[in-house]
Design a protein around this motif. Structure first.
Motif, PDB file in Angstrom:
ATOM      1  N   THR A 280       4.298 -17.166 -19.550  1.00 21.43           N
ATOM      2  CA  THR A 280       4.682 -17.183 -18.133  1.00 21.43           C
ATOM      3  C   THR A 280       5.603 -16.007 -17.837  1.00 21.43           C
ATOM      4  O   THR A 280       6.059 -15.307 -18.737  1.00 21.43           O
ATOM      5  N   ALA A 281       5.902 -15.807 -16.557  1.00 22.12           N
ATOM      6  CA  ALA A 281       6.702 -14.662 -16.133  1.00 22.12           C
ATOM      7  C   ALA A 281       8.132 -14.779 -16.643  1.00 22.12           C
ATOM      8  O   ALA A 281       8.745 -15.848 -16.597  1.00 22.12           O
TER       9      ALA A 281
ATOM     10  N   LEU B 261      18.760 -13.899 -25.328  1.00 24.09           N
ATOM     11  CA  LEU B 261      18.396 -14.706 -26.493  1.00 24.09           C
ATOM     12  C   LEU B 261      19.688 -15.022 -27.253  1.00 24.09           C
ATOM     13  O   LEU B 261      20.439 -14.118 -27.649  1.00 24.09           O
ATOM     14  N   THR B 262      19.922 -16.341 -27.438  1.00 20.12           N
ATOM     15  CA  THR B 262      21.171 -16.806 -28.061  1.00 20.12           C
ATOM     16  C   THR B 262      20.874 -17.352 -29.448  1.00 20.12           C
ATOM     17  O   THR B 262      19.925 -18.133 -29.629  1.00 20.12           O
ATOM     18  N   SER B 263      21.683 -16.950 -30.434  1.00 19.18           N
ATOM     19  CA  SER B 263      21.466 -17.366 -31.810  1.00 19.18           C
ATOM     20  C   SER B 263      21.535 -18.885 -31.927  1.00 19.18           C
ATOM     21  O   SER B 263      22.450 -19.516 -31.390  1.00 19.18           O
ATOM     22  N   GLY B 264      20.550 -19.463 -32.615  1.00 16.03           N
ATOM     23  CA  GLY B 264      20.501 -20.893 -32.839  1.00 16.03           C
ATOM     24  C   GLY B 264      20.029 -21.682 -31.645  1.00 16.03           C
ATOM     25  O   GLY B 264      19.895 -22.903 -31.726  1.00 16.03           O
TER      26      GLY B 264
ATOM     27  N   MET C 106       4.905 -10.987 -17.921  1.00 16.30           N
ATOM     28  CA  MET C 106       4.251 -11.927 -18.832  1.00 16.30           C
ATOM     29  C   MET C 106       4.051 -11.279 -20.194  1.00 16.30           C
ATOM     30  O   MET C 106       3.528 -10.172 -20.291  1.00 16.30           O
ATOM     31  N   MET C 107       4.453 -12.021 -21.247  1.00 16.39           N
ATOM     32  CA  MET C 107       4.297 -11.534 -22.615  1.00 16.39           C
ATOM     33  C   MET C 107       2.958 -12.007 -23.166  1.00 16.39           C
ATOM     34  O   MET C 107       2.518 -13.126 -22.910  1.00 16.39           O
ATOM     35  N   THR C 108       2.306 -11.111 -23.960  1.00 14.77           N
ATOM     36  CA  THR C 108       1.011 -11.434 -24.561  1.00 14.77           C
ATOM     37  C   THR C 108       1.090 -11.211 -26.056  1.00 14.77           C
ATOM     38  O   THR C 108       1.597 -10.190 -26.525  1.00 14.77           O
TER      39      THR C 108
ATOM     40  N   THR D 130      11.127 -20.129 -24.454  1.00 15.66           N
ATOM     41  CA  THR D 130      11.778 -19.053 -23.707  1.00 15.66           C
ATOM     42  C   THR D 130      10.849 -17.861 -23.501  1.00 15.66           C
ATOM     43  O   THR D 130      10.768 -17.280 -22.411  1.00 15.66           O
ATOM     44  N   LEU D 131      10.130 -17.466 -24.555  1.00 15.95           N
ATOM     45  CA  LEU D 131       9.309 -16.252 -24.476  1.00 15.95           C
ATOM     46  C   LEU D 131       7.954 -16.490 -23.818  1.00 15.95           C
ATOM     47  O   LEU D 131       7.440 -15.620 -23.098  1.00 15.95           O
ATOM     48  N   MET D 132       7.315 -17.664 -24.065  1.00 15.51           N
ATOM     49  CA  MET D 132       5.939 -17.878 -23.610  1.00 15.51           C
ATOM     50  C   MET D 132       5.809 -18.980 -22.562  1.00 15.51           C
ATOM     51  O   MET D 132       4.714 -19.198 -22.024  1.00 15.51           O
TER      52      MET D 132
END
Length: 669
Positions: free
Chosen positions: A299-300, A307-310, A377-379, A399-401
């Motif tokens: 998704t967008a 991005l947070t560790s853990g 959008m990530m592929t 988070t990413l997809m």
């Protein structure tokens, strides 16, 4: 008696001089026929006859001469040319028939005609010329039609020769399949296992799909790698025996993705698409996915992405059903997009590469990461099936997809080949020609035909366009259900032309119901005949081009041939038969009665032989742009005048002599 005899001679000479004078006066009259005075001798009647004792004759002395007849000589006059096509000379027997307003008929050899206000052929006296009007056989007044009414095109013909050695237009493209997995480097390897990932289906140029089987083994990537050659061998083997024959070339795209391209260019297909080489998966075998890859799109996202560790920087990857491999992206704020440095893709790509290379044994199947800078959008793209999921409580996948678990789908890019035909672009066709066709209102339209050579032997694609436009572009001349004009100027549908090995057109010979848009709102159609077209090694040529329509035309010229056929020429380039001259023959034309103005009337003694077309039996031919001069021979007439003058003088002298004798007798008293 001598007075009487001489007097008759004077009368005869006087009558002859009258005839000669009339002939000379009409030496310049077109179609005039000279007259000759004929004489007979006079004798007194006797109840009995005696003998003179010498010759046995009666001993009668004549009483002089008399004029028995003045006969016109219907011999041929000289033909003199003029610059007027309505001047028509008769060469041979026959006469023109003229009719006055009361229906009275006369005949003439004077062919000096003109057109009256109603378009009829008339002479100087306004008498109408009779003949066969139009193409009929009934006698009537000859005339012209000043306007030719338009006619819609019903049938058109184009006869062309196409050069068999022509190459397909450069704008034609071949069908292809481009994978999503990258094999750009020779260090990248792919292991093909029998029954696992060694098979896929391939459909070429509209044929039914065939199964392609690659020999098991481990193959290297790169332009010179063994994967391409192994795949080419497998494809060639699978396509053997297909009818018609097809071929596919295997290669790598510039970014290292497998590329299968049909060798056919311009092989006819749906909506003008020329060819195809479409890969699909075989049930139960992962070959299509492993060789041509799979993708998943999320998704967008919004830049920058934190991005947070853990928390949300870790996810797992499972390749081709293998164990889930943890992937951790260093914590941080990552950017992407049109106006930002793309740090997110490189961070995720490096994290995946590090995770796959650290396991034992290392995973060599590449997994590529990309992001659409416009949509965010990530592929993920892999050479096999991929499953990306959250790593326990760490929600990196979400988070990413945009989902806790994402599975990639087999989705190579399948491109159908296209002609890319555009009548305004010469690179999209091989040869072209055009002609005018006409709608029911007489408006001209340009019918343009475009010929595109295909890579298939003896096959061409032909497009026909009409000068109606959609968004300023010509549209095709083809039957479209519910509309006489296609709704798109770019959706051209070709007609496949197939020739025999000897160069004759096999199909189609006739294209029917092609449409012309008309100003009257109708949907007129016409047929296009191409059956006489050929294909050989000679250059492109147009050998014939005909159609039966035309616009309105005004009369621009008249011609008459030697058979009397009257043809009108019109400003629209067409001609029409206006009528046929008729010549009337007589058994005894000398029995016709002259009524003046170069006209004769028929008498029973003339022996009418009826109307005939020039050149038929009994009559001669005609010559347009010429007249028949008078047949008077001036030299002969002058000589005859001298002779008759001498005869007149001699007869007068005879009277004088007789008078002197009478005076002598009187003086004897």
């Amino acid at each position: 008696m001598s007075f009487q005899q001489a007097l008759t001679g004077i009368n005869a000479a006087s009558a002859t001089l009258d005839t000669i004078s009339n002939n000379i006066a009409n030496a310049g009259t077109v179609g005039f026929k000279q007259s000759v005075t004929q004489f007979s001798d006079l004798y007194a009647s006797a109840l009995t006859g005696g003998s003179n004792g010498i010759s046995g004759g009666s001993g009668q002395v004549g009483m002089g001469s008399s004029v028995s007849a003045v006969v016109q000589q219907f011999t041929q006059g000289n033909i003199t040319t003029t610059n007027n096509p309505l001047d028509i000379a008769i060469n041979g027997q026959g006469m023109f028939q003229m009719k006055d307003a009361n229906g009275s008929l006369t005949y003439t050899r004077n062919g000096q005609f003109q057109l009256d206000q109603n378009g009829y052929f008339v002479n100087a006296q306004g008498l109408k010329l009779e003949g066969f009007p139009g193409t009929g056989s009934a006698l009537g007044a000859l005339g012209v039609t000043n306007m030719m009414t338009h006619q819609q095109t019903k049938n058109a013909e184009i006869e062309v020769n196409l050069n068999s050695q022509s190459l397909p237009p450069t704008a034609m493209t071949a069908g292809s399949t481009t994978g999503t997995a990258s094999f750009v480097s020779a260090s990248q390897t792919m292991t093909i296992a029998a029954g696992t990932n060694d098979k896929f289906m391939l459909a070429v140029d509209g044929n039914a799909p065939v199964q392609v089987s690659v020999l098991p083994g481990t193959y290297t990537g790169g332009q010179a790698g063994t994967l391409v050659s192994a795949l080419q061998t497998a494809v060639d083997t699978a396509l053997v025996g297909l009818t018609p024959s097809v071929a596919v070339t295997v290669g790598l795209s510039t970014n290292g993705k497998l590329l299968l391209t049909s060798n056919s260019v311009g092989a006819y297909g749906t909506q003008g698409r020329a060819s195809q080489a479409a890969v699909s998966a075989l049930a139960g075998n992962n070959g299509a996915v492993d060789m041509f890859g799979s993708t998943a799109t999320g998704t967008a996202l919004t830049s920058p992405l934190a991005l947070t560790s853990g928390t949300n920087n870790s996810f797992t990857l499972s390749i081709d059903g293998g164990a889930a491999i943890p992937v951790t992206v260093p914590a941080g704020n990552y950017t992407f997009g049109n106006n930002s440095t793309n740090t997110l893709v490189s961070a995720v790509q490096n994290a995946i590469y590090g995770a796959l290379s650290s396991v034992v044994p290392p995973v060599t199947s590449p997994v590529n990461v990309s992001i659409d800078s416009a949509t965010g959008m990530m592929t993920l793209t892999g050479s096999g099936s991929l499953v990306m999921a959250n790593n326990g409580a760490n929600t990196g996948a979400t988070t990413l997809m945009g989902s806790a678990s994402v599975t990639t789908a087999y989705a190579p890019t399948v491109a159908l080949g296209s002609d890319n035909f555009n009548p305004n672009d010469p690179t999209t066709y091989t040869s072209t020609t055009s002609e005018q066709v006409y709608d029911p209102t007489g408006v001209a339209h340009t019918l343009a035909t475009y010929f595109c050579k295909t890579s298939q032997p003896n096959q061409w694609q032909m497009y026909a366009t009409i000068s109606e436009t959609v968004n300023g572009q010509a549209v095709q001349a083809a039957a479209v259900v519910g509309s006489n004009i296609p709704t798109s100027a770019t959706n051209f549908i070709p007609t496949q032309m197939t020739f025999t090995s000897s160069g004759a057109l096999k199909a189609p010979g006739l294209l029917s119901a092609l449409q012309i848009g008309s100003l009257d709102g109708t949907v007129p159609t016409f047929n296009l005949n191409m059956s006489k077209s050929t294909q050989n090694t000679l250059s492109f040529s147009v050998n014939a081009m005909n159609q039966d329509g035309y616009k309105d035309g005004a009369l621009s010229g008249i011609s008459v041939d030697n058979t009397g056929l009257i043809t009108g020429s019109y400003s629209n380039g067409k001609s029409s038969t206006l009528g046929q001259l008729a010549l009337f023959a007589f058994q005894n034309p000398s029995a016709l009665v002259s009524v003046g103005n170069n006209q004769w009337q028929e008498t029973p003694k003339a022996g009418s032989l009826g109307a005939h077309k020039p050149g038929d039996s009994y009559v001669g031919t005609v010559q347009s742009g010429a007249v028949e001069a008078s047949n008077v021979d001036l030299t002969k007439e002058l000589v005859d005048m001298i002779v008759q003058q001498r005869a007149y003088q001699a007869d007068a002298q005879s009277i004088k002599t007789q008078d002197q004798i009478m005076q002598t007798i009187v003086s004897l008293r």
